[in-house]
Design an enzyme around this catalytic site. Structure first.
Site, short mmCIF file in Angstrom:
data_model
loop_
_atom_site.label_atom_id
_atom_site.label_comp_id
_atom_site.label_asym_id
_atom_site.label_seq_id
_atom_site.Cartn_x
_atom_site.Cartn_y
_atom_site.Cartn_z
N ASP A 105 6.86 -15.46 -7.09
CA ASP A 105 7.41 -15.17 -5.76
C ASP A 105 8.12 -16.41 -5.21
O ASP A 105 8.77 -16.36 -4.16
CB ASP A 105 6.35 -14.62 -4.79
CG ASP A 105 5.23 -15.60 -4.53
OD1 ASP A 105 5.15 -16.63 -5.23
OD2 ASP A 105 4.42 -15.33 -3.62
N SER A 106 8.06 -17.52 -5.96
CA SER A 106 8.90 -18.68 -5.64
C SER A 106 10.37 -18.29 -5.66
O SER A 106 11.22 -19.02 -5.16
CB SER A 106 8.65 -19.82 -6.64
OG SER A 106 8.75 -19.35 -7.97
N GLU A 125 -3.12 -24.77 -9.34
CA GLU A 125 -2.01 -25.53 -8.74
C GLU A 125 -2.53 -26.65 -7.84
O GLU A 125 -3.46 -26.46 -7.03
CB GLU A 125 -1.11 -24.57 -7.92
CG GLU A 125 0.06 -25.31 -7.28
CD GLU A 125 1.21 -24.42 -6.83
OE1 GLU A 125 1.13 -23.19 -7.01
OE2 GLU A 125 2.18 -24.96 -6.28
O1 KIV Z 1 5.66 -18.33 -7.59
C1 KIV Z 1 5.58 -19.15 -8.52
O2 KIV Z 1 6.59 -19.60 -9.09
C2 KIV Z 1 4.26 -19.58 -8.94
C3 KIV Z 1 4.19 -20.68 -9.95
C4 KIV Z 1 4.77 -21.91 -9.47
C5 KIV Z 1 2.86 -20.84 -10.52
O3 KIV Z 1 3.31 -19.08 -8.47
#
Ligand code: KIV
Length: 274
Positions: free
Chosen positions: A49-50, A187
């Protein structure tokens, strides 16, 4: 063997079997062309979701919707042939109840064809993970720094800075593991805590800003490729795409202004009839 042969897709049990073995290579992907480039080198691609921050320019992941995740998940599935593709469940799509989570996870899986989903898993999420895992949804947990909790936490803060916080993260890890997650993203924790977590759980841990003490690593692809001016300190940059793109586009602009580009006359002339 013909070039048409379908690659065997990495499965959730394959990833689980990597505990303590060859490190799991993982990156984020949000579109088909990038997924195609990453696929030969990665065991797992995460449609994180990044995407909200990396692609859509949002300040956090809070504004990301289920429809956005499904659209990007479908694109990545068109590009990736071999790697396991996991799609993040966005904020608000799973926290209310195990039933809500199952309904939205099954929609993500059936509409994208992905192999797994990921949820940010505080201890409260254990029932939800168990509910989904028992109903054949492969789940990746996500503990430590949980970006969807950034507003409540007052920012993107590393976890485990004091004993109470360390215990909380370890509890999250054990609850996520016992609930049946086949892998756990860890994380923003220091190396000693990452090692303790990795030793305490049966699922492989995939670290981001969590040292090499985990069973693998995941990074945001655009961070390691140097797309942004700023990247987190723990990210090793393998390229400087911002600078290279700037140079390429500067050259393009100069060429256009100088009318210095192929006209295509020859190509079209060949096709012209009569
Ligand atoms: O949303 C994302 O990209 C993530 C990763 C960075 C682990 O959760």
């Amino acid at each position: 063997m013909s070039a048409q042969t379908k690659a065997r897709r990495v499965t959730a049990p394959d990833i689980r079997a990597r505990k303590g073995g060859e490190p799991i290579v993982s990156l984020t992907a949000y579109d088909a062309p990038m997924a195609r480039l990453l696929d030969p080198h990665c065991d797992m691609l995460l449609v994180g979701d990044s995407v909200g921050m990396v692609v859509h320019g949002l300040d956090s992941t809070i504004g990301v919707t289920l429809d956005m995740m499904i659209m990007h998940g479908r694109a990545v599935m068109r590009g990736a042939r071999r790697a396991l593709v996991a799609v993040d469940m966005p904020f608000g799509s799973y926290e209310q109840s195990p039933q809500q989570a199952f309904e939205n996870a099954s929609r993500i899986m059936s509409e994208t064809g992905c192999q797994a989903i990921k949820i940010e898993s505080g201890t409260y999420a254990a029932d939800t993970i168990a509910f989904m895992a028992e109903r054949s949804i492969p789940v990746v947990g996500h503990i430590g720094l949980r970006p969807q909790a950034a507003l409540a936490d007052g920012g993107f803060k590393a976890k485990g800075r004091n004993e109470a916080e360390r215990q909380k993260v370890i509890e999250e890890a054990i609850a996520t593991d016992q609930a049946g997650a086949f892998a756990i993203v860890v994380e923003g924790v220091a190396e000693d805590l990452a090692r303790e977590i990795t030793e305490a759980v049966s699922a492989p841990t995939i670290g981001i800003g969590a040292s090499a003490a985990c069973d693998g690593q995941i990074l945001v692809t655009q961070d390691m490729l140097g797309v942004f001016e700023w990247t987190p300190k723990f990210v090793k940059r393998y390229d400087n795409q911002a600078e290279r793109t700037d140079a390429a586009v500067r050259q393009y602009a100069e060429d256009v202004r100088a009318r210095s580009f192929p006209s295509g006359n020859e190509v079209y002339a060949l096709k012209r009839e009569g």
